[in-house]
Write a protein that holds these residues in place. Structure first.
Motif, PDB file in Angstrom:
ATOM      1  N   ALA A  13       0.727  -1.289   0.063  1.00 19.49           N
ATOM      2  CA  ALA A  13      -0.082   0.135  -0.151  1.00 19.49           C
ATOM      3  C   ALA A  13       0.677   1.170  -0.212  1.00 19.49           C
ATOM      4  CB  ALA A  13      -0.827   0.071   1.330  1.00 19.49           C
ATOM      5  N   VAL A  14       0.345   2.342  -0.379  1.00 17.02           N
ATOM      6  CA  VAL A  14       0.991   3.797  -0.882  1.00 17.02           C
ATOM      7  C   VAL A  14       0.205   4.781   0.048  1.00 17.02           C
ATOM      8  CG1 VAL A  14       2.163   5.057  -2.409  1.00 17.02           C
ATOM      9  CG2 VAL A  14       2.588   2.871  -2.339  1.00 17.02           C
ATOM     10  N   GLY A  15       0.611   5.512   0.527  1.00 21.09           N
ATOM     11  CA  GLY A  15      -0.096   6.901   0.866  1.00 21.09           C
ATOM     12  C   GLY A  15       0.997   8.065   0.692  1.00 21.09           C
ATOM     13  N   TYR A  16       0.196   9.306   0.460  1.00 19.15           N
ATOM     14  CA  TYR A  16       1.015  10.584   0.383  1.00 19.15           C
ATOM     15  C   TYR A  16       0.483  11.441   1.204  1.00 19.15           C
ATOM     16  CZ  TYR A  16       3.561  13.983  -2.414  1.00 19.15           C
ATOM     17  OH  TYR A  16       4.106  15.134  -2.663  1.00 19.15           O
ATOM     18  N   ASP A  17       1.384  12.554   1.579  1.00 17.51           N
ATOM     19  CA  ASP A  17       0.783  13.582   2.110  1.00 17.51           C
ATOM     20  C   ASP A  17       1.410  14.669   1.385  1.00 17.51           C
ATOM     21  OD1 ASP A  17      -0.304  15.225   4.292  1.00 17.51           O
ATOM     22  OD2 ASP A  17       1.633  15.354   5.064  1.00 17.51           O
ATOM     23  N   SER A  20       3.212  17.846   3.549  1.00 19.46           N
ATOM     24  CA  SER A  20       4.734  17.509   3.843  1.00 19.46           C
ATOM     25  C   SER A  20       5.479  17.043   2.906  1.00 19.46           C
ATOM     26  CB  SER A  20       4.534  16.701   5.295  1.00 19.46           C
ATOM     27  OG  SER A  20       4.126  15.471   5.012  1.00 19.46           O
ATOM     28  N   THR A  22       5.273  13.962   1.858  1.00 17.98           N
ATOM     29  CA  THR A  22       5.818  12.580   2.373  1.00 17.98           C
ATOM     30  C   THR A  22       5.297  11.472   1.754  1.00 17.98           C
ATOM     31  OG1 THR A  22       6.093  13.757   4.806  1.00 17.98           O
ATOM     32  CG2 THR A  22       6.239  11.140   4.594  1.00 17.98           C
ATOM     33  N   GLU A  24       4.331   7.485   1.989  1.00 18.96           N
ATOM     34  CA  GLU A  24       4.541   6.572   2.872  1.00 18.96           C
ATOM     35  C   GLU A  24       4.355   5.136   2.206  1.00 18.96           C
ATOM     36  OE1 GLU A  24       3.497   6.826   7.251  1.00 18.96           O
ATOM     37  OE2 GLU A  24       1.909   5.824   6.378  1.00 18.96           O
ATOM     38  N   GLU A  26       3.996   0.798   2.231  1.00 19.81           N
ATOM     39  CA  GLU A  26       3.976  -0.290   3.284  1.00 19.81           C
ATOM     40  C   GLU A  26       4.255  -1.613   2.355  1.00 19.81           C
ATOM     41  OE1 GLU A  26       0.109  -1.287   5.175  1.00 19.81           O
ATOM     42  OE2 GLU A  26       0.699  -3.236   5.577  1.00 19.81           O
ATOM     43  N   VAL A  32       7.267  -0.325   7.171  1.00 22.72           N
ATOM     44  CA  VAL A  32       6.812   0.792   6.309  1.00 22.72           C
ATOM     45  C   VAL A  32       7.574   2.004   6.462  1.00 22.72           C
ATOM     46  CG1 VAL A  32       5.067   2.586   6.757  1.00 22.72           C
ATOM     47  CG2 VAL A  32       4.248   0.469   7.450  1.00 22.72           C
ATOM     48  N   GLN A  34       8.879   5.982   5.042  1.00 23.43           N
ATOM     49  CA  GLN A  34       8.433   7.311   4.842  1.00 23.43           C
ATOM     50  C   GLN A  34       9.619   7.796   3.896  1.00 23.43           C
ATOM     51  OE1 GLN A  34       7.187   9.633   7.855  1.00 23.43           O
ATOM     52  NE2 GLN A  34       5.099   8.906   8.259  1.00 23.43           N
ATOM     53  N   TYR A  36      11.021  11.218   2.282  1.00 19.38           N
ATOM     54  CA  TYR A  36      10.689  12.664   2.476  1.00 19.38           C
ATOM     55  C   TYR A  36      10.939  13.557   1.118  1.00 19.38           C
ATOM     56  CZ  TYR A  36      10.594  10.810   7.162  1.00 19.38           C
ATOM     57  OH  TYR A  36      10.549  10.159   8.079  1.00 19.38           O
ATOM     58  N   TYR A  43       5.222  11.613  -7.329  1.00 22.54           N
ATOM     59  CA  TYR A  43       4.231  10.491  -6.593  1.00 22.54           C
ATOM     60  C   TYR A  43       3.335  10.192  -7.681  1.00 22.54           C
ATOM     61  CZ  TYR A  43       0.023   9.233  -4.133  1.00 22.54           C
ATOM     62  OH  TYR A  43      -1.122   8.356  -3.813  1.00 22.54           O
ATOM     63  N   MET A  47       2.493   6.603  -8.958  1.00 22.49           N
ATOM     64  CA  MET A  47       1.195   5.673  -9.135  1.00 22.49           C
ATOM     65  C   MET A  47       1.054   5.419 -10.574  1.00 22.49           C
ATOM     66  SD  MET A  47       0.837   5.500  -6.215  1.00 22.49           S
ATOM     67  CE  MET A  47      -0.841   4.914  -5.949  1.00 22.49           C
ATOM     68  N   TYR A  66      14.990   8.862   3.445  1.00 20.93           N
ATOM     69  CA  TYR A  66      13.952   8.089   4.107  1.00 20.93           C
ATOM     70  C   TYR A  66      14.204   7.628   5.648  1.00 20.93           C
ATOM     71  CZ  TYR A  66      16.832   4.063   3.350  1.00 20.93           C
ATOM     72  OH  TYR A  66      17.805   3.233   3.199  1.00 20.93           O
TER      73      TYR A  66
ATOM     74  N   ARG B 579      15.816  14.812  11.861  1.00 18.44           N
ATOM     75  CA  ARG B 579      15.219  13.326  12.158  1.00 18.44           C
ATOM     76  C   ARG B 579      16.105  12.260  12.882  1.00 18.44           C
ATOM     77  NH1 ARG B 579      13.261  14.414   6.545  1.00 18.44           N
ATOM     78  NH2 ARG B 579      15.202  13.666   5.784  1.00 18.44           N
ATOM     79  N   ILE B 598      -1.058   9.521   7.459  1.00 16.48           N
ATOM     80  CA  ILE B 598      -1.280   9.329   6.059  1.00 16.48           C
ATOM     81  C   ILE B 598      -1.925   7.915   5.581  1.00 16.48           C
ATOM     82  CG2 ILE B 598       0.173   8.861   3.948  1.00 16.48           C
ATOM     83  CD1 ILE B 598       2.481  10.514   5.403  1.00 16.48           C
ATOM     84  N   LEU B 599      -2.929   8.260   4.825  1.00 17.78           N
ATOM     85  CA  LEU B 599      -3.921   7.181   4.703  1.00 17.78           C
ATOM     86  C   LEU B 599      -3.191   6.498   3.506  1.00 17.78           C
ATOM     87  CD1 LEU B 599      -6.648   6.585   5.815  1.00 17.78           C
ATOM     88  CD2 LEU B 599      -7.699   7.370   3.491  1.00 17.78           C
ATOM     89  N   ARG B 600      -3.155   5.079   3.624  1.00 18.60           N
ATOM     90  CA  ARG B 600      -2.323   4.195   2.641  1.00 18.60           C
ATOM     91  C   ARG B 600      -3.395   3.594   1.708  1.00 18.60           C
ATOM     92  NH1 ARG B 600       1.321   3.274   6.507  1.00 18.60           N
ATOM     93  NH2 ARG B 600       0.348   1.413   7.328  1.00 18.60           N
ATOM     94  N   LYS B 601      -3.235   3.625   0.504  1.00 22.19           N
ATOM     95  CA  LYS B 601      -4.286   2.776  -0.570  1.00 22.19           C
ATOM     96  C   LYS B 601      -3.395   1.594  -0.892  1.00 22.19           C
ATOM     97  CE  LYS B 601      -4.965   6.543  -2.426  1.00 22.19           C
ATOM     98  NZ  LYS B 601      -5.180   7.680  -3.723  1.00 22.19           N
ATOM     99  N   PRO B 602      -4.194   0.413  -0.962  1.00 17.57           N
ATOM    100  CA  PRO B 602      -3.399  -0.880  -1.624  1.00 17.57           C
ATOM    101  C   PRO B 602      -3.130  -0.461  -3.124  1.00 17.57           C
ATOM    102  CG  PRO B 602      -5.736  -1.319  -1.244  1.00 17.57           C
ATOM    103  CD  PRO B 602      -5.528   0.095  -0.441  1.00 17.57           C
ATOM    104  N   VAL B 603      -1.993  -1.019  -3.506  1.00 15.85           N
ATOM    105  CA  VAL B 603      -1.557  -0.743  -4.956  1.00 15.85           C
ATOM    106  C   VAL B 603      -1.059  -2.128  -5.496  1.00 15.85           C
ATOM    107  CG1 VAL B 603      -0.855   1.432  -4.520  1.00 15.85           C
ATOM    108  CG2 VAL B 603       0.773  -0.353  -4.471  1.00 15.85           C
TER     109      VAL B 603
END
Lengths: 69, 612
Positions: A13-17, A20, A22, A24, A26, A32, A34, A36, A43, A47, A66, B579, B598-603
């Motif tokens: 899974a992938v997330g993006y903010d 910031s 960032t 993320e 998984e 997991v 991150q 930066y 991004y 995707m 990272y 950091r 951060i919300l993660r979506k499955p890929v």
């Protein structure tokens, strides 16, 4: 190199903010990370990439700072 | 029956278990081809077979060349380099191999190369009670198996320099016991407790273990060790930062008193008020211990008989606020100091700061195991033991990487004590370790099992290696510095897995554990390849040099060497050391600078890219 090929099916899974910048990610084994300073365009490319693992290995992993979280 | 190509030479001299062999002409080339496989002749560490009628004697080659010739021949005209020295190790009758020999070979007996079918005879074809660990270096087709019973009951040691493959060996061994990669699970009731000092194993064994850790990550559990279950003298020593025996007595008395009082709030099966001692693992409140002891210290009296408390304000245990008394005055009117105070103010001050120190929360404020002021905790020891030893997976990893090094030794001592005491007393129960034996794997053993001064972990491990066998507890000592590990502990280990070791002191401590005639085998230690080991002792049928099966890439412990050249060749990434410092301050390698959710979506991979 072999390792990076293996990792192509490794991302769960992938997330993006955007605020910031960032990213993320998984992985299959539960870890997991991150990444930066990853810009929105990178991004979006990520995707859209046919192989997420390869893109991550070549375009992100060695280019952005990272941290494992 | 035997093909003559296997002939190596003939016995020329026999001394004790050592045999001098004169090599025959047919092996001059150094190679022998038997049934299509090539064997190298006269490799140090390889096996030979000496047929004696119905019996076959087996030996290990320890010397080749002119040094292997008997003394008397060496200087004479007969001298040549075509000699080989063999150490006898066992014999086989039919297909049954045994260590030890019942008879000696005679002069002129033939000496043969050991072929794969012979090796299979030694190692047996049955899988029962055996676990595969790797393949023989001299014959890759032969799987090396070791005996689990002996491995556990006679204890074992995995030794090797940094980077020689210790952790990978351990991971590989544990994975094959758990049957993780074979798909079948030969030992569904296996029980292994791993003390992971550097946090290397949680990834490698994630699919077959439960991980306990301070500041647990996702999928891990929080590590708590209730202070009231550990040895009180150890605890008091740590809390006070060292204390004389006569003063410690005041602590012990108070602890017993509080434990006794705790019984009136809750009954614990098996605990009797009359037989309660300071060692009985019953919860009590450390905060109350502190308050009640500090109260005696601070107390002042007034009045004509000097018997009225000059109290100004009550203390509070929860917030660790000391009580307030009128300050004492010199004159004859008082207030007067408490002349009965034991004088342990400094130690109590230490205790208070330990209680406030966040780093010790896992011990002094152990989550659900922290008792309230009456000594009643939400969870009891059964919950702790069943979490550690009774979960669904065969392996429990106690990740101690977040533990301050000042308490590491004490803490390991305490963990081992909790486990050992529990199994010592439950030896007649089916949960006990006789019915479900426990393997204790101790990583980086030199850090807490060294000789010298008082050391609770070492004392505990000594007990385990000496008597653990009777209660089903086996120890696996893993260390890169065997010379720093306590001698008693190392000498009790029956099996040695020795990887590359170059330091002479370390090597001699491994050599010292072997019978004399096999020490030459250990001369190979400095030249072993990474992941190659010499296995000797009870669990191995023969002393052997083997290549450990490496677990797959994803199941390697993360202690691999950094790839310096490759990493240095990378273009510079932007860096931000805040950091780094955040991690340092948080004492956690995975600390974040910003707490963003951060919300993660499955890929998944594919031309469509994103899968919603």
């Amino acid at each position: 190199m072999d390792r990076q090929l293996v990792s192509s099916s490794n991302i769960v899974a992938v997330g993006y903010d955007p605020a910031s910048e960032t990213l993320e990610v998984e992985f299959q084994n539960g870890s997991v990370y991150q990444y930066y300073n990853v810009g929105q365009s990178t991004y979006d490319e990520f995707m859209a990439a046919p192989s997420k693992g390869k893109f991550l290995a070549y375009q992100i992993k060695n280019c952005f700072p990272y941290s494992r979280v | 029956m035997r093909s003559p190509q296997t002939l190596l030479g003939h016995v020329r001299a026999v001394t004790g278990a050592t045999v001098n062999v004169y090599l025959s002409k047919s092996v001059d080339s150094g190679l022998a081809i038997i049934n299509g496989s090539t064997y190298r002749v006269g490799q140090v560490g390889s096996f030979v077979r000496i047929p004696l009628g119905y019996q076959d004697l087996f030996g290990v080659v320890s010397d080749v060349g002119v040094n292997a010739a008997p003394e008397s021949v060496r200087d004479s005209s007969q001298a040549s380099a075509k000699w080989m020295k063999v150490q006898l190790v066992g014999e086989a009758i039919g297909s049954c191999f045994e260590r030890g020999i019942s008879q000696h070979p005679n002069v002129n007996d033939e000496v043969h190369l050991v072929t794969e079918p012979d090796l299979l005879r030694i190692y047996g074809r049955s899988n029962y009670g055996q676990v595969s660990i790797g393949r023989l270096s001299s014959a890759e087709a032969v799987e090396v198996r070791i005996d689990i019973d002996k491995l556990l009951t006679r204890h074992c040691a995995v030794l090797g320099s940094t980077g020689s493959g210790k952790s990978t060996t351990v991971a590989s061994l544990l994975r094959s016991i758990a049957g993780a990669d074979s798909g079948t699970c030969p030992y569904p009731s296996a029980r292994i407790l791993l003390l992971d000092i550097h946090g290397e194993y949680s990834d490698a064994l994630s699919d077959i273990s439960t991980v306990f850790r301070i500041n647990a990550n996702r999928g891990q559990q929080e590590l708590s060790i209730p202070y009231w279950a550990i040895d009180p003298s150890d605890l008091v020593g740590f809390l006070t930062g060292g204390i004389a025996d006569d003063k410690a007595l005041h602590f012990y008395d108070k602890i017993t008193e509080l434990k006794l009082e705790s019984l009136s709030h809750r009954l614990y099966p098996g605990v009797d008020k009359k037989s309660l001692t300071i060692d009985t693992p019953v919860p009590y409140s450390l905060k109350r211990l502190w308050l009640e002891l500090i109260d005696v210290e601070l107390r002042t009296f007034e009045g004509p008989d000097r018997d009225q408390l000059a109290l100004l304000g009550q203390g509070d245990a929860d917030s660790l606020t000391p009580p307030k008394y009128k300050p004492h005055a010199m004159g004859s009117k008082g207030p007067f100091l408490n002349t009965n105070a034991p004088g342990i103010k400094r130690q109590l001050g230490n205790l208070r700061s330990r209680l406030l120190d966040k780093r010790y929360d896992f011990l002094l404020h152990p989550a659900d195991w922290e008792p309230d002021l009456n000594g009643v905790s939400q969870k009891d020891l059964p919950d702790l033991l069943s979490a550690w030893l009774g979960h669904e997976f065969p392996i429990t990893i106690l990740d101690l990487s977040g533990i301050p090094s000042q308490v590491l030794v004490r803490l390991i001592g305490s963990i081992l004590r909790v486990v050992y005491e529990a199994f010592f007393w439950s030896r007649d129960k089916s949960e006990g370790a006789i019915e479900r034996p426990l393997l204790l794997v101790m990583e980086e053993a030199h850090r807490y099992l060294s000789g010298g001064e008082m050391n609770s972990a070492r004392d505990m491990v000594q007990r385990i290696v000496k008597e653990g066998r009777k209660y089903g507890i086996g120890a696996m000592i893993v260390s890169q510095r065997p010379s720093e590990v306590d001698d008693t502990i190392l000498s009790q280990c029956g099996t040695f897995v020795a990887l590359r070791l170059s330091n002479p002191t370390d090597r001699s401590s491994v050599q010292g554990t072997l019978p004399d005639n096999l020490t030459t085998l250990m001369d190979m230690l400095p030249v072993l390849r990474t992941g190659e080991a010499i296995i000797t002792g009870e669990a191995a049928r023969l002393p052997m040099r083997c290549r450990i099966t490496f677990p797959g890439e994803t199941h390697c412990p993360n202690s691999r060497d950094p790839q310096v050249a490759q990493k240095w060749a990378l273009p510079r990434r932007p860096e931000s050391y805040d950091r780094v410092v955040a991690s340092w301050r948080a004492q956690s390698p995975r600390a974040k600078l910003l707490e963003t959710i951060i919300l993660r979506k499955p890929v998944s991979d594919g031309p469509t890219g994103l899968e919603e």
